[in-house]
Scaffold this active site. Structure first.
Site, PDB file in Angstrom:
ATOM      1  N   ASP A 173       0.835  -1.194   0.000  1.00 12.46           N
ATOM      2  CA  ASP A 173       0.000   0.000   0.000  1.00 12.46           C
ATOM      3  C   ASP A 173       0.882   1.262   0.000  1.00 12.46           C
ATOM      4  O   ASP A 173       1.709   1.422  -0.893  1.00 12.46           O
ATOM      5  CB  ASP A 173      -0.952  -0.064   1.200  1.00 12.46           C
ATOM      6  CG  ASP A 173      -2.013   1.011   1.210  1.00 12.46           C
ATOM      7  OD1 ASP A 173      -2.974   0.884   0.432  1.00 12.46           O
ATOM      8  OD2 ASP A 173      -1.876   1.982   1.986  1.00 12.46           O
ATOM      9  N   TYR A 281      -1.127  11.694   2.377  1.00 11.28           N
ATOM     10  CA  TYR A 281      -2.002  11.931   1.225  1.00 11.28           C
ATOM     11  C   TYR A 281      -2.007  13.402   0.820  1.00 11.28           C
ATOM     12  O   TYR A 281      -2.149  13.725  -0.367  1.00 11.28           O
ATOM     13  CB  TYR A 281      -3.429  11.496   1.560  1.00 11.28           C
ATOM     14  CG  TYR A 281      -3.595  10.003   1.676  1.00 11.28           C
ATOM     15  CD1 TYR A 281      -3.851   9.219   0.560  1.00 11.28           C
ATOM     16  CD2 TYR A 281      -3.491   9.363   2.915  1.00 11.28           C
ATOM     17  CE1 TYR A 281      -3.998   7.843   0.663  1.00 11.28           C
ATOM     18  CE2 TYR A 281      -3.640   7.995   3.032  1.00 11.28           C
ATOM     19  CZ  TYR A 281      -3.889   7.235   1.901  1.00 11.28           C
ATOM     20  OH  TYR A 281      -4.039   5.872   2.005  1.00 11.28           O
ATOM     21  N   HIS A 337      -7.037  -6.652  -1.339  1.00  8.10           N
ATOM     22  CA  HIS A 337      -5.982  -5.647  -1.148  1.00  8.10           C
ATOM     23  C   HIS A 337      -5.010  -6.002  -0.027  1.00  8.10           C
ATOM     24  O   HIS A 337      -3.864  -5.573  -0.037  1.00  8.10           O
ATOM     25  CB  HIS A 337      -6.638  -4.300  -0.839  1.00  8.10           C
ATOM     26  CG  HIS A 337      -5.675  -3.166  -0.703  1.00  8.10           C
ATOM     27  ND1 HIS A 337      -4.993  -2.627  -1.770  1.00  8.10           N
ATOM     28  CD2 HIS A 337      -5.265  -2.462   0.392  1.00  8.10           C
ATOM     29  CE1 HIS A 337      -4.218  -1.643  -1.356  1.00  8.10           C
ATOM     30  NE2 HIS A 337      -4.362  -1.522  -0.055  1.00  8.10           N
TER      31      HIS A 337
END
Length: 360
Positions: A173, A281, A337
């Site tokens: 990730d 982010y 995921h």
């Protein structure tokens, strides 16, 4: 050529780049506001369905017992040479072989590598870090403290600070995004890479511009561009949005126990516990547009066929950037995921085969 002439010739290109970035940021924040409205509705629905939990996340006072499991390794802290920050890590198998360094994603921490710490400590010195902003590691408040460049220097300082000149880098990730960039800018420090469910940012950028469906899968990234509001929405109804992401029966981590779930929520529930991770982010679009980069580090890439957040087409896009013969890629049927936690045995089989020649 006189400097004035050079400046005049470059002016149109610089203006075009500024206009492109201005358009990009206006688009990003427009989508962010839409995402905020959607997530706001979801968060308030959770509050209405579970009114006893209230609008705020409950702060956990006791650390979950699984975070102190001695079979996973010993806890330590490393003072980074470049930044002076202190990072927490868990280490096992020191002296048993090469350094295997694990980089986690969001919303996770070092504990997401519990299966791999047990599996590989017999032949490697395994180390799982809490990246800056996570868990007991130092968490600067400023958004500018979470740029890609600074995070890569952290990884370099961890490797050198542990007394090694290279490592096997294993990442998932957000950790995968960092690992790709680290292999480009610090290739001498990476002997092999194992990447799970993550693409280089330049590949993700180009792929998403041609496949709008990938933007829809990554809608949460736009919400996270906003200040303070994402922290509030994610914490409402005692972090129900995060709980759903981790435990959903189709898209979450299968067989995640309540105690293991608390291992992830514990640090997020502390004051400011979400701000550091979300600041990653908030720096994602800072260097847009990114130039294509060649990938050359020998890499094992594992991808879930049913990944909720990333399309399978990214695997082919990544392969197109690689020096021939350096990438071994597998799309794993039926997997999502969270492969390091949902399907550790399958992951370990691929890793042992990929790393066998290092141990012979």
């Amino acid at each position: 050529m006189p400097e004035l002439v050079v400046t005049a010739l470059l002016a149109p290109s610089r203006l075009s780049l500024k206009l492109l970035r201005a358009f990009m940021w206006s688009l990003v924040f427009s989508v962010a506001l839409v995402a905020a409205a959607v997530y706001g509705c979801i968060a308030f629905t959770h509050v209405l369905c579970r009114p006893r939990r209230g609008c705020c996340g409950r702060r956990r006072s006791a650390c979950p017992a699984c975070l102190s499991d001695p079979s996973l390794g010993e806890h330590g802290f490393l003072n980074l040479q470049s930044s002076g920050l202190r990072l927490h890590y868990v280490s096992a198998g020191q002296g048993n072989g090469p350094l295997m360094l694990f980089l986690h994603g969001f919303p996770e921490n070092w504990f997401s590598w519990r299966y791999q710490l047990r599996e590989f400590q017999s032949r490697f010195h395994v180390v799982a870090v809490d990246l800056r902003g996570y868990g007991p590691s130092d968490a600067p408040r400023d958004v500018d403290c979470y740029t890609i460049d600074l995070l890569l220097v952290d990884i370099k300082d961890v490797i050198l600070g542990l007394g090694y000149s290279k490592c096997v880098l294993v990442a998932h990730d957000w950790g995968a995004l960092l690992a790709w960039h680290f292999s480009i800018y610090y290739p001498s420090l990476v002997e092999r890479m194992v990447v799970v469910s993550g693409a280089p940012m330049s590949v993700y950028q180009d792929y998403s511009l041609h496949h709008i469906s990938q933007f829809f899968r990554s809608h949460y990234m736009f919400l996270f561009q906003l200040p303070w509001l994402p922290e509030k929405l994610l914490s409402m109804s005692d972090f129900q949005i995060l709980k759903t992401a981790l435990t959903h029966h189709k898209t979450g981590i299968p067989r995640l126990t309540p105690n293991e779930l608390e291992a992830f929520l514990y640090n997020f529930s502390q004051p400011g516990g979400l701000t550091g991770p979300l600041n990653y982010y908030r720096n994602l679009f800072r260097n847009f547009p990114l130039e294509p980069q060649e990938l050359a580090t020998p890499t094992l890439l594992l991808w879930g066929e049913k990944d909720t957040y990333l399309e399978q087409g990214l695997v082919e896009a990544i392969s197109s950037r690689f020096v021939p013969g350096r990438l071994e890629a597998h799309i794993l049927p039926g997997m999502g995921h969270w492969i390091p936690q949902s399907n550790p045995q399958e992951m370990h089989q691929y890793m042992w085969a990929f790393l066998q020649d290092l141990l012979d």
